[in-house]
Motif scaffolding. Structure first.
Motif, PDB file in Angstrom:
ATOM      1  N   ALA A 168       3.476  -1.284   3.837  1.00 38.69           N
ATOM      2  CA  ALA A 168       3.027   0.050   3.419  1.00 38.69           C
ATOM      3  C   ALA A 168       4.199   0.997   3.339  1.00 38.69           C
ATOM      4  O   ALA A 168       5.164   0.895   4.110  1.00 38.69           O
ATOM      5  CB  ALA A 168       1.980   0.587   4.405  1.00 38.69           C
ATOM      6  N   ASN A 199       2.495  -4.764   8.454  1.00 37.45           N
ATOM      7  CA  ASN A 199       1.313  -5.119   9.247  1.00 37.45           C
ATOM      8  C   ASN A 199       0.946  -4.010  10.240  1.00 37.45           C
ATOM      9  O   ASN A 199       0.649  -4.250  11.404  1.00 37.45           O
ATOM     10  CB  ASN A 199       1.520  -6.453   9.974  1.00 37.45           C
ATOM     11  N   MET A 200       1.017  -2.774   9.732  1.00 39.76           N
ATOM     12  CA  MET A 200       0.586  -1.595  10.495  1.00 39.76           C
ATOM     13  C   MET A 200       1.482  -1.241  11.678  1.00 39.76           C
ATOM     14  O   MET A 200       1.057  -0.522  12.589  1.00 39.76           O
ATOM     15  CB  MET A 200      -0.877  -1.732  10.927  1.00 39.76           C
ATOM     16  N   ARG A 242       0.834  -1.210   0.000  1.00 40.98           N
ATOM     17  CA  ARG A 242       0.000   0.000   0.000  1.00 40.98           C
ATOM     18  C   ARG A 242       0.868   1.259   0.000  1.00 40.98           C
ATOM     19  O   ARG A 242       1.951   1.283   0.581  1.00 40.98           O
ATOM     20  CB  ARG A 242      -0.918   0.002   1.238  1.00 40.98           C
ATOM     21  N   GLU A 282       1.110  -7.316   5.094  1.00 40.11           N
ATOM     22  CA  GLU A 282       0.769  -6.056   4.435  1.00 40.11           C
ATOM     23  C   GLU A 282       1.932  -5.084   4.633  1.00 40.11           C
ATOM     24  O   GLU A 282       2.302  -4.785   5.769  1.00 40.11           O
ATOM     25  CB  GLU A 282      -0.515  -5.474   5.036  1.00 40.11           C
TER      26      GLU A 282
END
Lengths: 79, 162, 162, 79
Positions: D71, D54-55, D8, D69
């Motif tokens: 980003a 992962n955030m 992202r 994930e």
């Protein structure tokens, strides 16, 4: 020189002395500390007592003049 | 909303208010902000609200009396605000304080500072609050649940942890 | 009042809220305080409100878009609140932030900290705000009066004066 | 080992790259920095770009695993 001085007490000091304010005629020159002694003969000013002259903090050795307002009070606890 | 004293300080929009009753900090804050006409100018607002607790020094407290020195209290608060506005870039300051009889959970003091930037808002607010605690002539007398009455002896330094 | 995200953190009463519209900091603050049931316990409340200014970096700004990273934003804000509640004695924390399209004078962020004593309330509030500024994934895009659009490049440190 | 990774981009980086997110199948082991290179061949990661996995914030040398994930975004400017 004769001066008229307003003397005020607040909070626990007011309760202890049993009075809130009075007006004294004194012969100057005289300091804030001397005002206390003249107003409260035989009662030493407690160590924690703060002096104000005309609503400003002052050292107790500050001299007063005709019409001044002297105040004595314990540490402030507002807020 | 009744206030005993209200004065705008010269030059900057600043107000000191003492309330004998009906003290609603959020409402006072909101009204002041609406009247000040600063829309779009302030980016940071720091607010402090002091509230009466039902415990102090290990004892349950059921009521409190706030005494002050009319005239000197306002004078000292104005002086504190003036000092803060010289040290930091602030747009507006509002200080409000209760006097008289209060109960637990009643608000005691409101300090609000509007500034362009947050550093000024935070620093000025805290400076005003610490100065108020150490030099504005207010005195608290507590009534305990036992009905014993006692004067609060001194304020602690808010910058140091106990 | 509509919110996108709301979670109470475990153990202490703490909440993170993101609003896509209708963000009224004083109302959110008031409602949270009413619901928290802390009457008589808190003596100090520190509130910070960040508001959109109509000027930035010398230019007139007419609107702004606040982008965020759904999921990570909430996670980072919770982490910040958790860190603050380990460093200071706080009773409750509320952090609310706008996302989406905003106009000058619209509120952007609310940080509220309730504590027994003011030192904790002030310190925790400022810590949360600085941490939010440096690590919560939000991004601002400004639209100038000239209709030029630009991303704000970085946040400044709120502890240092510019 | 074939892994599916969600990538992202946010804010100005998203606009610059012209895409918000995509899913990549990569063969591991692979780091966050290598994910960038595989996803954006010929485009060096700008110096100010921050990585999250992962955030959570991570160093770009962190390894990724199946289903992660990743980003990439510029410095945050909220508050």
């Amino acid at each position: 020189m004769l001066m008229s001085i307003k003397v005020r007490y607040f909070a626990s000091l007011k309760e202890k002395l049993g009075r809130a304010e009075h007006v004294m005629d004194v012969t100057g020159p005289v300091t804030v500390a001397e005002i206390w002694t003249l107003a409260n003969p035989g009662t030493a000013m407690p160590d924690n007592i703060i002096s104000a002259l005309n609503m400003e903090y002052v050292d107790s050795q500050q001299s007063v003049k005709e019409g001044d307002e002297v105040a004595f009070f314990p540490p402030v606890t507002g807020g | 909303m009744k206030w005993l004293f209200f004065r705008q300080l010269q030059g900057v929009e600043m107000a000191v208010k003492l309330y004998a009753q009906g003290f609603e900090p959020l409402q006072i804050f909101h009204e002041h902000q609406q009247q000040a006409g600063m829309a779009g100018q302030f980016g940071a607002t720091s607010i402090f609200i002091g509230t009466m607790r039902d415990m102090n020094a290990g004892d349950e407290v059921k009521a409190m009396t706030l005494e002050h020195y009319p005239g000197m209290t306002e004078k000292q608060l104005e002086k504190i605000i003036s000092e803060a506005s010289q040290k930091w870039q602030v747009l507006d300051v509002l200080v409000a304080h209760r006097v008289g009889e209060i109960l637990p959970n009643d608000p005691i003091v409101l300090v609000a500072v509007w500034a362009s930037h947050r550093g000024d808002a935070y620093d000025a607010n805290r400076y005003i609050m610490e100065a108020l605690k150490s030099s504005a002539p207010f005195w608290k007398k507590e009534r305990l649940v036992s009905d014993q009455e006692r004067w609060v002896e001194k304020n602690t330094d808010g910058y140091n942890k106990l």
